[in-house]
Design a protein around this motif. Structure first.
Motif, short mmCIF file in Angstrom:
data_model
loop_
_atom_site.label_atom_id
_atom_site.label_comp_id
_atom_site.label_asym_id
_atom_site.label_seq_id
_atom_site.Cartn_x
_atom_site.Cartn_y
_atom_site.Cartn_z
N UNK B 342 0.69 -1.22 0.13
CA UNK B 342 -0.05 0.02 0.12
C UNK B 342 0.91 1.33 0.06
N UNK B 343 0.13 2.40 -0.45
CA UNK B 343 1.03 3.59 -0.55
C UNK B 343 0.51 4.34 0.65
N UNK B 344 -0.24 3.62 1.72
CA UNK B 344 -0.79 4.26 2.80
C UNK B 344 -1.83 5.50 2.80
N UNK B 345 -2.53 5.27 1.50
CA UNK B 345 -3.52 6.28 1.25
C UNK B 345 -4.83 5.82 1.67
N UNK B 346 -5.64 4.70 1.29
CA UNK B 346 -6.94 4.35 1.58
C UNK B 346 -7.03 2.90 1.47
N UNK B 347 -7.51 2.52 2.63
CA UNK B 347 -7.76 0.86 2.25
C UNK B 347 -9.18 0.45 3.02
N UNK B 348 -9.98 -0.39 2.51
CA UNK B 348 -11.02 -0.87 3.17
C UNK B 348 -11.32 -2.31 3.48
N UNK B 349 -11.98 -2.54 4.39
CA UNK B 349 -12.36 -3.96 4.60
C UNK B 349 -13.82 -4.07 4.58
N UNK B 350 -14.34 -5.32 3.99
CA UNK B 350 -15.86 -5.72 3.83
C UNK B 350 -15.92 -6.85 4.78
N UNK B 351 -16.52 -6.74 5.83
CA UNK B 351 -16.72 -7.52 6.86
C UNK B 351 -18.14 -7.42 7.74
N UNK B 352 -19.00 -8.57 8.19
CA UNK B 352 -19.76 -8.38 9.29
C UNK B 352 -19.32 -8.90 10.63
N UNK B 353 -17.88 -8.97 10.54
CA UNK B 353 -17.50 -9.50 12.03
C UNK B 353 -16.67 -8.27 12.73
N UNK B 354 -17.26 -7.91 13.98
CA UNK B 354 -16.79 -6.84 14.51
C UNK B 354 -15.34 -6.91 15.11
N UNK B 355 -14.70 -7.78 15.56
CA UNK B 355 -13.49 -7.86 16.00
C UNK B 355 -12.23 -7.70 14.95
N UNK B 356 -12.84 -8.39 13.81
CA UNK B 356 -11.89 -8.17 12.43
C UNK B 356 -12.08 -6.91 11.98
N UNK B 357 -13.13 -6.15 12.05
CA UNK B 357 -13.21 -4.85 11.52
C UNK B 357 -12.32 -3.99 12.53
N UNK B 358 -12.54 -4.03 13.86
CA UNK B 358 -11.51 -3.40 14.51
C UNK B 358 -10.10 -3.72 14.30
N UNK B 359 -9.84 -4.88 14.16
CA UNK B 359 -8.44 -4.97 14.05
C UNK B 359 -7.81 -4.50 12.71
#
Lengths: 422, 422
Positions: B342-359
């Motif tokens: 990554x160039x440390x610009x923007x990344x997104x996760x698609x998930x329904x799992x809360x702990x994984x989203x927070x991680x």
């Protein structure tokens, strides 16, 4: 690639990996590491003193002054102080992971910011060996890895301290590579570090002007730096003159060899004749040399010795019991003098007048601007930050004392439920 | 000192003086100036279009592509857009003078921070002439002076716009020198500007990689920059796959030539076989080229054309309808892939799992990290900042969209009643 470049590259790459682990660690683990670091320092003090002896012997052989040698010495008390310092940092609130300003956007997604470590911090220092422990503790607490490059005169001591810090990390199951010590006195190592923009996020130089100039010129990495401390105390026409005398004396004389000591006293002409004689007498009796403008010298006459001030004086950080004194015709002129000569470190106004106090606060562009307080207060402990990495005279990122917050940054976070850009 | 250096020096020194006046001005005066600027742009549109004709003629003579020439053209609509943009910035809250965190210390003095302008901002840009107005408006609103250095292909247009902005300042009794235009196409002027650390507080380059690399290498002044946008969409094993398809498609295809478009799709292996075929079909039908890892190609078989992805693809900002696709065995591996590429610009996760989203939020180190939202949202307007100077991929000072806050800094202020340092 030279050997040195390769070595710095390896150190940087290890630090980068360690930084990721540290950033993902929880505060309890980092605190545990700090406690182990403090323990190692104290329990291994005999080994530290053994290493220190080698530096002391070298310093004596080099004919270093006894005062300087004293600053180098790792007595039990100094080591205890280092361990206590590490525990004080440990006790500070964890800055990592704080989430602020989460606000909904019209499309329902929440946008806010999370405080995160900067990553890898390179510290180049010339100061006493205790900086090794202080700086590393602040970095670890704030979730950063650190690459330390100390001065050659304390090389064995710094290395021995850094080794104990790494042991503390390992004991807490955190990567020892989060505290790296550049294990060579080769000056080329500094050059290589300053070009490691892939592995190092920020450079913090702590030392004399020569070091800082070199860093500014050579670094391809952002720098947090403290250049000069040319600080001003301005006694306004509406000052409480008794308070002004105390604040000026404290600002100049409480400790003279420090960056937040007052170097120039500006006095409004309406109070100069009342204020200056007693003030000057007190300063001179305490051993302070005065360098005054023409009006100052005319007011003080032949009774109090005042050298004529030169334009260079106004631009010099004396770091000694020397005070430039100038009588100014107005608050506007005081602010203009500060804009022309200050190093944007610390300035204070003494006044009872609210609008003038507010104008000074707003228009003076320094890392700390004060009303009715001593310039000597610009300091991380005094401001309640707990500890500091130095005082930044930069404008970007952090101004004034660099505490844990200055070693972190804010990234945006977005919590959505499937929002698409239209 | 060469002529150019001297000229840049004069410009810098005038800008510095103007910056002091602007910093001390109240928000009403700055808003008044912005309103006058907007008026001047619209009312003098014939003169702007006259200047613009010279740039267009030159561009045609140089054989520039019709599309590029179109971007250069100052139609009535473009000029109206510039004026509206200036008024939008005017309508934003004044960031200057905000005081926060005033807290008492044990000795009774109050310590807090005040938001103040950075001072003088140097902007070097290659983009369309409207940047001249946009950038200057943001600087004036935030109390900064600005030195503008536009690209030679829009030189006459930029100069004409800058002249109108200066007139607007003067009409509001603010110094016209707060908006300076470097009135020469000599490339040495950029070099001189990058070394004006006495007069310029920060450099913001807006343009291609070549420009930004030059600025990083030559500048002795802190830089706020945006390098690459290599953004990732990660579809987790617990993703809502319908949402994941929409977010991926939006992130890649809503607009392809922009920095916050998705360049790489990471898919958890547990959902890859279900998710990829429909996703790939939709992308390919929309004209997107896919470059996939071995597992991606195995899943999609011969039906959907997928070029093998190369290591270079993962490190390239294509700015085109090209998507790299990789199947990953775990969230950990997705985070590691992002850390490596990554160039440390923007990344997104698609998930329904809360702990994984927070991680993901915590461990991914980018200017914006998202959960269940399109990477295309990393933008000043979308985040509610009102307008932006660009998107910073730096870590120091400001990450992500650079709005008015990014053009200011916090200085410490102290309110005492005679406190002395012990």
């Amino acid at each position: 690639m030279t050997d040195i470049t390769q070595r710095i590259n390896t150190i940087g790459s290890q630090a980068r990996t360690a930084a990721r682990t540290l950033a993902a660690s929880d505060g309890t683990a980092r605190n545990q590491a700090l406690e182990f670091m403090a323990q190692r320092l104290w329990e291994d003090r005999a080994a530290l003193q053994e290493a220190n002896k080698r530096d002391l012997a070298q310093a004596e052989a080099d004919g270093i002054s006894p005062a300087m040698i004293d600053r180098l010495r790792l007595t039990d008390k100094v080591i205890q102080g280092m361990a206590d310092g590490v525990r004080e940092v440990m006790a500070l609130p964890d800055p990592v992971g704080e989430i602020t300003e989460m606000r909904p956007r019209p499309n329902g997604m929440l946008v806010g910011r999370m405080r995160v470590p900067l990553g890898v911090i390179g510290i180049i220092y010339e100061s006493r060996p205790n900086v090794t422990a202080d700086a590393a503790a602040l970095c670890v607490k704030s979730g950063n890895a650190v690459i330390l490059r100390g001065g050659s005169e304390a090389w064995h001591s710094n290395r021995a301290i850094a080794e104990r810090l790494a042991l503390g990390l390992r004991a807490a199951n955190l990567p020892a590579e989060a505290v790296q010590f550049i294990d060579t006195t080769d000056r080329a190592a500094v050059g290589a570090l300053l070009k490691s923009d892939r592995h190092v996020d920020v450079i913090i130089p702590r030392g004399g002007k020569g070091l800082i100039q070199r860093v500014i010129e050579e670094s391809h990495i952002p720098v947090i730096k403290h250049l000069d401390g040319i600080c001003h105390t301005y006694v306004d026409r509406y000052a409480d003159l008794a308070m002004a005398e105390e604040l000026t004396f404290n600002g100049k004389m409480q400790r003279t060899g420090v960056c937040n000591a007052t170097e120039t006293l500006l006095v409004h002409e309406a109070v100069a004749e009342t204020f200056l004689p007693a003030m000057a007498k007190r300063l001179v009796s305490a051993g302070c040399e005065l360098r005054g403008c023409e009006r100052t010298r005319a007011i003080l006459g032949n009774e109090i010795p005042v050298t004529p001030v030169t334009p260079e004086d106004y631009d010099t950080e004396h770091l000694a019991a020397i005070l430039s004194v100038r009588v100014v015709p107005s608050l506007t002129e005081a602010i203009a003098h500060i804009a022309a000569h200050s190093s944007q470190h610390t300035e204070t106004i003494v006044t009872r007048d609210h609008p003038r106090a507010m104008r000074f606060l707003r228009e003076v562009d320094s890392s700390a601007v004060m009303v009715n307080a001593s310039t000597r207060f610009n300091d991380g402990f005094q401001f309640g930050l707990g500890a500091e990495m130095g005082i930044s005279t930069d404008k970007l990122h952090v101004r004034g004392p660099v505490g844990l917050e200055g070693l972190t940054c804010l990234k945006y976070i977005v919590l959505g439920d499937g929002q698409l850009r239209q």
